[in-house]
Each structure stands twice: as structure tokens, then as C-alpha cells.
Design a protein around this motif. Structure first.
Motif, short mmCIF file in Angstrom:
data_model
loop_
_atom_site.label_atom_id
_atom_site.label_comp_id
_atom_site.label_asym_id
_atom_site.label_seq_id
_atom_site.Cartn_x
_atom_site.Cartn_y
_atom_site.Cartn_z
N LEU A 174 0.87 -1.16 0.00
CA LEU A 174 0.00 0.00 0.00
C LEU A 174 0.91 1.22 0.00
O LEU A 174 1.71 1.40 0.94
N VAL A 175 0.84 2.03 -1.05
CA VAL A 175 1.82 3.09 -1.22
C VAL A 175 1.16 4.45 -1.42
O VAL A 175 0.05 4.55 -1.95
N LEU A 176 1.88 5.47 -1.00
CA LEU A 176 1.54 6.85 -1.32
C LEU A 176 2.43 7.27 -2.49
O LEU A 176 3.64 7.42 -2.34
N HIS A 177 1.82 7.42 -3.64
CA HIS A 177 2.57 7.96 -4.78
C HIS A 177 2.84 9.43 -4.52
O HIS A 177 2.03 10.13 -3.89
N VAL A 178 3.99 9.94 -4.96
CA VAL A 178 4.33 11.34 -4.74
C VAL A 178 4.36 12.08 -6.07
O VAL A 178 4.76 11.53 -7.10
N ALA A 179 3.94 13.34 -6.03
CA ALA A 179 3.93 14.17 -7.22
C ALA A 179 5.35 14.54 -7.63
O ALA A 179 6.27 14.54 -6.80
N LYS A 180 5.53 14.85 -8.88
CA LYS A 180 6.84 15.22 -9.40
C LYS A 180 7.32 16.51 -8.75
O LYS A 180 6.63 17.53 -8.78
N PRO A 181 8.49 16.52 -8.12
CA PRO A 181 8.98 17.74 -7.47
C PRO A 181 9.33 18.82 -8.49
O PRO A 181 9.49 18.55 -9.68
N LEU A 182 9.46 20.03 -7.98
CA LEU A 182 9.59 21.21 -8.84
C LEU A 182 10.73 21.10 -9.85
O LEU A 182 10.57 21.42 -11.03
N ASN A 183 11.89 20.65 -9.38
CA ASN A 183 13.08 20.59 -10.25
C ASN A 183 13.42 19.17 -10.70
O ASN A 183 14.56 18.89 -11.07
N ASP A 184 12.44 18.27 -10.63
CA ASP A 184 12.61 16.90 -11.13
C ASP A 184 13.75 16.17 -10.42
O ASP A 184 14.46 15.36 -11.02
N GLU A 185 13.91 16.42 -9.11
CA GLU A 185 15.03 15.83 -8.38
C GLU A 185 14.98 14.31 -8.32
O GLU A 185 16.02 13.65 -8.34
N LEU A 186 13.79 13.74 -8.24
CA LEU A 186 13.69 12.28 -8.12
C LEU A 186 14.21 11.58 -9.37
O LEU A 186 14.96 10.60 -9.29
N ASN A 187 13.83 12.06 -10.54
CA ASN A 187 14.34 11.46 -11.78
C ASN A 187 15.84 11.62 -11.89
O ASN A 187 16.55 10.72 -12.35
N TYR A 188 16.34 12.77 -11.47
CA TYR A 188 17.78 13.02 -11.55
C TYR A 188 18.54 12.08 -10.62
O TYR A 188 19.55 11.48 -11.00
N ASP A 225 11.28 9.60 -18.13
CA ASP A 225 10.55 10.13 -16.99
C ASP A 225 9.86 8.98 -16.25
O ASP A 225 8.96 8.33 -16.78
N TYR A 226 10.28 8.74 -14.98
CA TYR A 226 9.69 7.70 -14.16
C TYR A 226 8.87 8.29 -13.02
O TYR A 226 8.70 7.66 -11.98
N SER A 227 8.32 9.48 -13.24
CA SER A 227 7.58 10.14 -12.17
C SER A 227 6.36 9.35 -11.72
O SER A 227 5.91 9.50 -10.57
N ASP A 228 5.82 8.51 -12.58
CA ASP A 228 4.66 7.70 -12.19
C ASP A 228 5.03 6.56 -11.24
O ASP A 228 4.13 5.90 -10.70
N CYS A 229 6.32 6.33 -11.03
CA CYS A 229 6.76 5.17 -10.24
C CYS A 229 7.14 5.50 -8.80
O CYS A 229 7.13 4.61 -7.95
N PHE A 230 7.51 6.74 -8.50
CA PHE A 230 8.04 7.06 -7.18
C PHE A 230 6.93 7.03 -6.12
O PHE A 230 5.88 7.66 -6.29
N HIS A 231 7.18 6.33 -5.02
CA HIS A 231 6.17 6.18 -3.99
C HIS A 231 6.80 5.88 -2.64
O HIS A 231 7.97 5.53 -2.55
#
Length: 283
Positions: A174-188, A225-231
């Protein structure tokens, strides 16, 4: 416990003296939070068996078999929710559980079996294996990559609650997906982690697994872009959620959770039982 016997003179002296006033106890302010490095020292539980025994872990199976000289490793961003945030997350888990726990048993990731608070995280790698001789050079490479990236500390906001499975389909989270941060830090950061792991022959996270050549090309391509995957996982189950479980989670009101601001200022590299905390550059 026996009473102490006093002489008559001692008793008279005590009776003539005014009763001693109890010292005033000043209220103590709340204790400061533990430093982040303290949690890294106790990030691993005590090993109770040298074999993979699912009965010792609620039915879970080890993703990577224990082999002498191999070090199970994981890269991630860590979050210790505050008390009010824990209460909010616990309420989400309770709503996802439903009225009959026997239908779909859910295990919280907020606390250990002994009641100690557990850290939550966003993964930057899948479970991988490093050899003993690779540990130091991998850590050095990852530290340099993050230092040279100039990625400053940043925050993310949860936006969706859902069920996802691991690669082996042996556990559901059971996960909380997180929105894409302002400067795309998660993908980086994912790109940096994938690139460092590829240098040591390890597979990337969230990349196709058709063949090693495809994995390597995706690992070094930051344009993906893997923004749909971060949770952030908050609970788990051994059983796949039924249609009713999925619908119940989709109907939960997430407005309170969407006000959570989850801040990260370092990347954690757990290699074996050792956790290396790599601070994000200040600027």
C-alpha cells in the motif's frame, strides 16, 4: 523492607523541626529529536537465523539469498514522519484494511513488532548485490556523483494512494505515490543511482529488463521520466488485493495526506548492515 529504628533524641529533634518542603519540580521541555545519524546505526534488525526462514518474517521471503562475500544493497531516500503524520498514515492503513482483516491481511510499515517507529522511504534502486571488494569504490562513486550533481535538499507531496507489487509478485504494498517535485530531483537522483549501479553490473530500477544492453542504455538516459513510479510504502500484504480492496483504497479521501510535505536532504546507501548517509549539496 524493615523500618529504621531511631533514638529518642533523634525523634524529638525531628518533631521540633518544621516539615521539610518538597523541592519544586520545574516542567522539563520536550526532548530534542534524535540526530539522523543515530537511526543509521540501528537500521538493521538482529539476525535470528542464517537461513531464509519466512516464518521468522511474517511469511516474507528473502529477495536476495545470503551468500558469503555478497552484500545486499539498497539506495533510497528516508523519511521519519512526525507524530501527527504517523496518525494520519495509520488512519489511511485502517481505512484500506476494511471491516474484515481476514479477507485481506495488511501489515503496517509504520512500527516494528515491538512498537518502535520505522523509517519510510522512496527507493532509488531495487535490491542489488555488491561484492566485498566493490563496497568502497561504489560508495566513493555514488558520493562523487551526488556531490557533483548540485541537487539541493527538496520536498515532495503525496497525491495518490494505491496498491503495487514487487518484481516477483510475492508481496503487495500500500503506497503513497508522490507528485513530481519542482526541479525533477527524483528522476535526476534515480539516473545517478542507475548509472552508478550499472558501472558495477547491477540492474537499474524502473527500467525494462529485456537484455543487459537495453538496461544499460536506459540507466544512462536521464530523459526517461519515471515520475509515475516514485512512492512511499506504508503497509504490505502477502495476498494480492481483490477488486473490492482496490476500489476501497481509490475511494479514500486523500486531502489530509496531500498536505504532507516530505523533505529529503540526503541519499541513503545501505550495504549489508552499514548505512552510508550522503548529504545533498546545500546549493
Amino acid at each position: 523492607m524493615s523500618l529504621v529504628q531511631y533514638s529518642d533524641s533523634e525523634s524529638e529533634a525531628e518533631s521540633a523541626s518544621p516539615p521539610a518542603k518538597k523541592p519544586r519540580v520545574e516542567p522539563r521541555p520536550g526532548l530534542p529529536p534524535l540526530p539522523a545519524a543515530f537511526h543509521d546505526l540501528y537500521a538493521s534488525s538482529t539476525r535470528v537465523s542464517v537461513k531464509d526462514d519466512p516464518n521468522l518474517h511474517g511469511g516474507r521471503k528473502r529477495a536476495i539469498p545470503h551468500v558469503e562475500g555478497n552484500w545486499p544493497s539498497h539506495l533510497y531516500l528516508e523519511w521519519y514522519p512526525a507524530k501527527n503524520e504517523l496518525a494520519l498514515l495509520a488512519d489511511l492503513i485502517a481505512q484500506a484494511q476494511g471491516h474484515d482483516p481476514k479477507e485481506h491481511s495488511i501489515h503496517s510499515l509504520l512500527h516494528s513488532d515491538l512498537g518502535a517507529q520505522l523509517p519510510l522511504h522512496i527507493s532509488l534502486s531495487r535490491p542489488v548485490v555488491l561484492r566485498t571488494e566493490q563496497r568502497g569504490s561504489f560508495t566513493d562513486l555514488l558520493q562523487k556523483s551526488i556531490r557533483d550533481s548540485h541537487i539541493a535538499p527538496f520536498s515532495v507531496l503525496p497525491d495518490i494512494l494505491k496498491w503495487v507489487s514487487n518484481y516477483e509478485k510475492t508481496r503487495w504494498f500500500l503506497v503513497l505515490h508522490v507528485a513530481k517535485p519542482l526541479n525533477d530531483e527524483l528522476n535526476y537522483l534515480l539516473h545517478l543511482s542507475n548509472s552508478a549501479l550499472a558501472s558495477f553490473g547491477q540492474p537499474p530500477l524502473y527500467a525494462p529488463s529485456r537484455d543487459s544492453r537495453a538496461r544499460a542504455s536506459v540507466a544512462h538516459d536521464r530523459r526517461t521520466d519515471y515520475s509515475d513510479c516514485f512512492h512511499i510504502s506504508i503497509a504490505w500484504s502477502l495476498d494480492a488485493p481483490a477488486v473490492g480492496d482496490v476500489e476501497r483504497v481509490a475511494a479514500i479521501d486523500l486531502k489530509p495526506a496531500q498536505d504532507l510535505e516530505v523533505r529529503f536532504d540526503s541519499v541513503k546507501a545501505k550495504i549489508g548492515n552499514h548505512v552510508e548517509s550522503i548529504s545533498l549539496p546545500a546549493t
